[in-house]
Write a protein that holds these residues in place. Structure first.
Motif, PDB file in Angstrom:
ATOM      1  N   PHE A 277       0.907  -0.836  -0.217  1.00 45.85           N
ATOM      2  CA  PHE A 277       0.052  -0.131  -0.007  1.00 45.85           C
ATOM      3  C   PHE A 277       0.639   1.424   0.068  1.00 45.85           C
ATOM      4  N   GLN A 278       0.919   1.955  -0.663  1.00 47.67           N
ATOM      5  CA  GLN A 278       1.134   3.275  -1.018  1.00 47.67           C
ATOM      6  C   GLN A 278       0.272   4.229  -0.410  1.00 47.67           C
ATOM      7  N   ALA A 279       1.385   4.703   0.661  1.00 45.52           N
ATOM      8  CA  ALA A 279       0.472   6.173   1.157  1.00 45.52           C
ATOM      9  C   ALA A 279       0.518   7.078   0.903  1.00 45.52           C
ATOM     10  N   GLU A 280      -0.628   8.017   1.229  1.00 45.07           N
ATOM     11  CA  GLU A 280      -0.758   9.624   1.396  1.00 45.07           C
ATOM     12  C   GLU A 280       0.581  10.041   1.719  1.00 45.07           C
ATOM     13  N   ASP A 281       1.298   9.443   3.234  1.00 41.66           N
ATOM     14  CA  ASP A 281       2.338  10.008   3.460  1.00 41.66           C
ATOM     15  C   ASP A 281       2.712   8.851   5.107  1.00 41.66           C
ATOM     16  N   ALA A 284      -0.019   7.863   7.707  1.00 43.93           N
ATOM     17  CA  ALA A 284      -0.640   6.871   6.851  1.00 43.93           C
ATOM     18  C   ALA A 284      -0.237   5.156   6.519  1.00 43.93           C
TER      19      ALA A 284
END
Lengths: 607, 341
Positions: A277-281, A284
Motif C-alpha cells: 500500500f503506497q500511502a498518502e504519507d 498513513a
C-alpha cells in the motif's frame, strides 16, 4: 582488490558496477560492494555534485567490507577524478576517459590545468583511454542507434576493459544486456554488447596494460550462493516471515530514499499474497499497517529517519494496543533531510526513546546486506510473539551494498507461527488484556472471531479487561507491565557472543548493526599486528542480550565505534556503568577499517 | 454466508440491545452523539451482519469515543488517522463491515489528508463525520467548519479561517457516496445509513450534530425544523421541493449553479444521485441555509466504481494465476546463483 567506478550520474556507473559484481561473484570471489550516489537523479552533467560511484571489493578470501581505499579508480570525467582521487593511494591504478577531459569539463570540475598533462598524476599508474572515441568508433556500423546512444555505451566499453584486466567472463553481461534491451530495442542491446566486446578486445590488443590480474575463488563455506543487497534481503526476509508465520504480509510505505526499493521489491511478489500500500504519507503508511495487524495480518511499514519521526505517533499507539508491527528504519544521514543516500547510525536513540510517555519498543539491527534477511525474520518473530511494535534498523550502506549470500535451507528457518484467540478466556468473557503468564503478551483476536468482540484504543487500559481507566495504580501497573514484557524478551534472544580467540584480550570492541564489516576487518588487522582484541556485535538493542553487562565488565577497556556521535556508548554507559569510550565518524560513509584499527591500537597501546 | 460488504441478508435476529456495551456512556447531557448512538444501535440489526464482522474505528475527539459503546470490534485510535488505519483493515479483510466515526476537527483538520485519500481510493469504508462546528473535547476552540468570524476561546476577535464545506470537499476528493443526515432525525438517518451500508466503496456521511456546551444550536434551523421549513430532503428521481407546503424548489442555471425558485416554476431540478459527473452533487452541496434558505439532507451522490480492496485482491489473484503460488525456496534461488563445493 578494490575497484571503484566513478562518473556522471548519467554515465551508468551503478549498472557498470553491478555487472562487474555479477561477473565477479560467478567466479567465486568473495565480494562486498558500496554504491555511492547523489540524491539528485541527474545533477548537472560534469559537475562535482553529479558524480556517482560504485566500489567493489573482491578477493580470494573472506572479506568484510567494500574496502577503504581503491586499488583501481576508473574515472569517466574530470569531476569524477577530482572527487575520488583523494581516496586512491599513491601508486594506484588510474584509468580515465581521456575524451572527457576537455576545457569545459575541466572548468566544471574546477581544474585550472589538465591533470592528464600537467604531471600532477605522475605518482599514479595513469592510463589515458579515449573511451568515447573508441566506443563510437566500434559502433559506427551498428544501425538504428543514435550517436548519443553510441556515446552512452562507453560504460560498457569500460566494463569490457576491466573484465579483461581481471579475467572476468563477459557472457553474463551479454545475456543481461540482451534481456534488458532485447525485446524493445535489439539494436541497442547489440550496440552495448559490441561496446563491451570492444572494450575487452582493446585490453587484449593494446599494450597499455602490462599485466592482467588473476583473483582466484575465495574459500567459502560450501553451498549455493547468490549476490544480494540489503534491501532485497530485507524484502525476502519479510516474505519469509509471512510464510513462516502463516500470516499475510501487508506493507504500508511512502516513497523515501533509501527505503523505497523494499516497497518496489515487495510490490512484485503479489503471488506470495503480499499486499503493498503506497500511502498518502508516512503516517498513513504506519496506520494502515496497524489496521492490517488488527485484522490478523503481519503489518509492516518501511521508511528512513525523516519518515520514522512521523510514524512515532502510530508506533506509540501500537505500544498501547499491544499489536504486532514491524517498522523498518533504513537509516540515512540526518538531521532533517540530511544526506538521503548516505548511511548513518543516527536513529538509535530516536527509535528507543522518540515517543511520548513510557513507551518501550524492541529494537533489532542488521549487520550486513544478507543479514537483513535474518534480522527481518527476527523482528517479525518478536513482534508476533510479544504483540508489540519492533524496530528493525538497517542503513543506506547495507540497503544498497551487496555481498554473496549462502542461501539458507528453507526447512531450517525458524517457526514463528502464532495463535489467535478463538475462545473466551475468563469464563464466558473475553478479556483482551489478560496476559500470557510467560511472555506477558495479550491475546490477539482479529475481528471476525465470534464472541470475542472487544474495543481497544490509545487511552490507558485497565489491566485484564482493557477498558478505559484513569486509575492511578492501574496506570502504574500497566506502565510496568509493558516495560516488563519488553525487558523479558532478553530471556528469548541469544547471549552476546564475543570473538576473543584466546581469551587474553583486555580491550573489547562493541559495535551494532551496519558497522560489523569495518569493525571485524579492523579487529583482524589489529590481531595481525600481534595485539589482542575482542569483538562483540549487538543485534538486539532493546532489550540487550542478558549477558551484555557481564561481557562488558570482563574487559579493562571498551571501545564503541559508531556512525553517530556516541548513541550506543551513552546507552551502555548509563545501563551498565561501564567507562566505555567511543570512536565516532559521521561522514555519510561506512567506517574505515584502517581508522577503526588505529583507534583500537591506540587504546591497547595506551593501556 | 455473507456478501462482500459483510452483509448476512438479515438472517440474524439481533436487537439494538445487542449492540450496547457495558461501558458507561460519557458524553455531556444533551449531546447530539447520544441520538446518533441510539440510531446506530437500532439500525445495525437491520443490516443482518453478525456483530463480529462489524468494526468501528475512530480517531480523537468527543465523537471518537463511539467504538467503546458499540458491542462490535472497535478501535479508538489517534487524532485524524482513523481512515488510514481503517484502510489497512478493510484492504486486508474484505469480509468485514468497517465504519469510521470522526468529527469535524478529526476528519477535516488533522486528518484531512487521510480522509481525501481514502475517498479517492474508494476503500470499502463507511465514514460518519459528526459535524458540530467546534472542538468539544479540548473545550471550545473553533474548527475547520466554524463560520468565518467565529468567536471562541482561541479566536477572541473572531476566526479568520474560511470554513470547509465537508460535502464539497468529499465530492472534490472523488467520493462515490456522499450524504448528509441530522442527529435528531432518526428516520432520515436510518435511510441514509442504509444506503451507505449498501454502497460498495467509500461512503461519506456528514451528520449535523449539536454540541450543547460549546456551540449550542449551531444547526437549530434544520435540527428543530419539524415542519420542514428549512430541510430540503433529497430523493433520487424526484423534483427537489421543500417548504411548509412544498412551495419552494431548486433549479439549475445554465452555468451549473443552483438557485431557489417557486415549486410551480419551470425547470425544477429532479434529483439524480447516480449522475456520473460530480458537478450536480457539488452544486447541491453549495446549497446552504445562508445562500438558499434551505439545507439539503439525504444522498447527494451514489455512483459505482471498483473498490480498492477488490482491485488489490484481483491483482493478487492474477499474479498467482500467472506465476503460481509463491514458493520461498524458489524465490531465494532466483537470479544468478553459484555453488561452492
Amino acid at each position: 582488490m578494490i575497484v571503484r567506478f566513478a562518473g556522471d550520474s548519467g554515465d551508468g556507473m551503478q549498472l557498470t558496477g553491478a555487472q562487474f559484481t555479477a561477473e565477479t561473484a560467478l567466479l567465486g570471489n568473495d565480494i562486498s560492494t558500496l554504491p555511492d550516489f547523489p540524491a539528485e537523479i541527474r545533477a548537472p552533467a560534469g559537475s562535482l555534485p553529479g558524480v556517482s560511484g560504485f566500489q567493489l571489493h573482491f578477493a580470494d578470501h573472506d572479506i568484510l567490507t567494500p574496502g577503504d581505499a581503491p586499488n583501481v579508480l576508473v574515472a569517466m570525467n574530470p569531476a569524477a577524478l577530482k572527487t575520488n582521487l583523494k581516496d586512491l593511494p599513491k601508486g594506484g591504478t588510474l584509468i580515465v576517459n581521456a575524451d572527457a577531459f576537455n576545457e569545459r569539463n575541466l572548468q566544471k570540475a574546477g581544474y585550472t590545468s589538465n591533470p592528464l598533462e600537467d604531471g600532477s598524476l605522475d605518482e599514479y599508474q595513469l592510463h589515458k583511454v579515449p573511451l568515447t572515441t573508441l566506443t563510437v568508433g566500434a559502433l559506427k556500423d551498428v544501425e538504428g542507434v543514435t550517436p548519443r546512444e553510441a556515446e552512452r555505451a562507453k560504460n560498457m566499453f569500460a566494463l569490457g576493459l576491466m573484465s579483461w584486466l581481471y579475467g572476468r567472463p563477459i557472457e553474463p553481461t551479454i545475456e543481461f544486456l540482451r534481456a534488458k534491451f532485447g525485446a524493445k530495442r535489439p539494436e541497442l542491446a547489440e550496440a552495448n554488447v559490441k561496446a563491451l566486446q570492444a572494450g575487452y578486445a582493446f585490453g587484449e590488443t593494446t599494450e597499455t596494460f602490462a599485466v592482467t590480474y588473476e583473483v582466484k575463488p575465495a574459500k567459502m563455506a560450501p553451498g549455493t550462493y547468490r549476490n544480494i543487497t540489503g534491501n532485497q534481503a530485507l524484502a525476502y526476509g519479510l516474505i519469509a516471515a509471512s510464510k513462516l508465520s502463516g500470516l499475510p504480509l501487508f506493507l504500508g510505505a511512502y516513497p523515501i530514499t533509501p527505503a523505497s526499493s523494499i516497497l518496489e521489491e515487495l510490490a512484485s511478489y503479489k503471488h506470495f499474497g503480499v499486499r503493498t500500500f503506497q500511502a498518502e504519507d508516512e503516517i498513513a503508511a504506519a496506520g494502515a499497517a496497524v489496521g492490517a495487524s488488527f485484522g490478523g495480518a503481519l503489518g509492516v511499514t518501511t521508511s528512513a529517519g525523516p519518515g520514522i519521526v512521523l510514524k512515532a505517533e502510530t508506533v506509540g499507539l501500537a505500544v498501547m494496543l499491544e499489536l504486532p508491527l514491524v517498522i523498518c528504519d533504513i537509516q540515512r544521514a540526518g538531521p532533517s533531510t540530511g544526506m538521503p543516500t548516505k548511511p548513518e547510525q543516527g536513529d538509535l536513540l530516536m527509535v528507543l526513546h522518540g515517543r511520548n510517555g513510557e513507551s518501550p519498543v524492541p529494537v533489532v539491527a542488521a549487520r550486513s546486506p544478507s543479514d537483513c534477511f535474518d534480522a527481518a525474520i527476527e523482528a517479525a518473530r518478536i513482534a508476533l510473539k510479544y504483540r508489540t511494535p519492533v524496530y528493525l534498523l538497517s542503513d543506506a550502506y547495507l540497503a544498497n551494498g551487496s555481498e554473496p549470500w549462502l542461501l539458507p535451507d528453507v526447512s531450517e528457518l525458524p517457526d514463528i507461527s502464532t495463535t489467535f484467540a478463538t475462545e473466551p478466556n475468563a469464563g464466558d468473557a473475553f478479556l483482551p488484556y489478560l496476559r500470557d503468564e510467560q511472555t506477558l503478551a495479550r491475546p490477539w483476536a482479529p475481528p471476525g472471531t465470534p464472541g470475542l468482540e472487544h474495543r481497544i484504543g490509545g487511552l490507558e487500559k485497565s489491566d485484564r479487561t482493557g477498558n478505559v481507566s484513569y486509575d492511578p495504580d492501574n496506570h502504574d501497573l500497566m506502565t510496568r507491565l509493558r516495560a516488563q514484557k519488553v525487558a523479558g524478551i532478553a530471556a528469548d534472544i541469544p547471549e552476546l557472543e564475543v570473538d576473543d580467540p584466546d581469551g587474553e584480550a583486555r580491550v573489547l570492541v562493541l559495535g551494532w548493526g551496519g558497522t560489523y564489516g569495518p569493525i571485524a576487518a579492523a579487529v583482524r588487522r589489529v590481531r595481525a599486528s600481534g595485539r589482542k582484541v575482542a569483538h562483540a556485535h549487538l543485534r538486539h538493542l532493546n532489550p540487550f542480550p542478558r549477558n551484555t553487562g557481564e561481557v562488558l565488565r570482563r574487559y579493562e577497556r571498551v571501545l564503541v565505534p559508531e556512525m553517530n556521535l556516541g548513541q550506543l556508548l551513552k546507552l551502555v554507559r548509563s545501563e551498565f556503568l561501564v567507562d566505555a569510550v567511543g570512536y565516532n565518524r559521521v561522514r555519510g560513509l561506512p567506517l574505515r577499517a584502517s581508522e577503526v584499527a588505529q583507534a583500537i591500537e591506540a587504546l591497547i597501546d595506551h593501556e | 454466508m455473507s456478501d462482500a460488504n459483510g452483509n448476512g441478508h438479515g438472517r440474524l435476529t439481533l436487537t439494538a440491545k445487542d449492540f450496547r456495551t457495558d461501558q458507561e456512556v460519557r458524553w455531556c447531557p444533551g449531546c447530539g452523539d447520544y441520538a446518533i448512538l441510539a440510531a446506530l444501535q437500532s439500525f445495525m440489526p437491520e443490516l443482518g451482519i453478525p456483530r463480529e464482522r462489524i468494526v468501528f474505528i475512530s480517531g480523537i475527539g468527543c465523537a471518537a469515543r463511539f467504538p467503546y459503546y458499540m458491542n462490535t470490534y472497535g478501535m479508538h485510535s489517534i487524532h485524524g488517522r482513523a481512515p488510514a488505519i481503517a484502510t489497512g483493515l478493510a484492504t486486508t479483510r474484505p469480509d468485514l463491515s468497517v465504519w469510521v466515526v470522526t468529527g469535524d476537527g478529526d476528519a477535516l483538520s488533522i486528518g484531512g489528508n487521510h480522509l481525501i485519500h481514502a475517498l479517492r481510493r474508494n476503500v470499502n469504508l463507511k465514514i460518519l463525520l459528526f459535524n458540530n462546528r467546534i472542538y468539544g473535547l479540548t473545550k471550545g476552540q473553533y474548527s475547520p467548519t466554524s463560520e468565518l468570524g467565529k468567536v471562541t476561546k482561541s479566536t477572541p476577535m473572531g476566526s479568520l479561517d474560511w470554513p470547509f464545506n465537508p460535502l464539497s470537499l468529499a465530492i472534490g476528493a472523488e467520493a462515490t457516496f456522499v450524504a448528509r443526515a441530522i442527529d435528531t432525525d432518526k428516520a432520515g438517518m436510518a435511510e441514509v445509513l442504509r444506503a451507505a451500508a449498501e454502497h460498495r466503496g467509500s461512503a461519506f456521511v456528514e451528520i449535523l450534530q449539536n454540541c450543547p456546551i460549546f456551540n449550542d444550536d449551531a444547526w437549530a434551523f434544520v435540527r428543530d425544523d419539524k415542519e420542514g421549513v428549512n430541510r430540503i430532503v433529497l430523493r433520487h428521481g424526484e423534483p427537489i421541493r421543500w417548504g411548509k407546503d412544498g412551495e419552494k424548489a431548486l433549479r439549475q442555471l445554465p452555468d451549473g449553479t443552483i438557485e431557489a425558485c417557486g415549486a410551480d416554476e419551470d425547470g425544477v431540478l429532479v434529483h439524480d444521485e447516480t449522475h456520473e459527473e460530480p458537478s450536480l452533487a457539488f452544486a447541491l452541496s453549495r446549497v446552504t441555509q445562508a445562500t438558499h434558505g434551505g439545507t439539503p439532507v439525504g444522498v447527494f451522490r451514489n455512483v459505482s466504481r471498483p473498490t480498492y480492496d477488490e482491485m488489490m485482491a484481483d491483482q493478487l489473484r492474477v499474479a498467482e494465476e500467472r506465476r503460481g503460488k509463491g514458493d520461498l525456496a524458489e524465490l531465494l534461488h532466483s537470479g544468478e546463483t553459484w555453488v561452492v563445493s
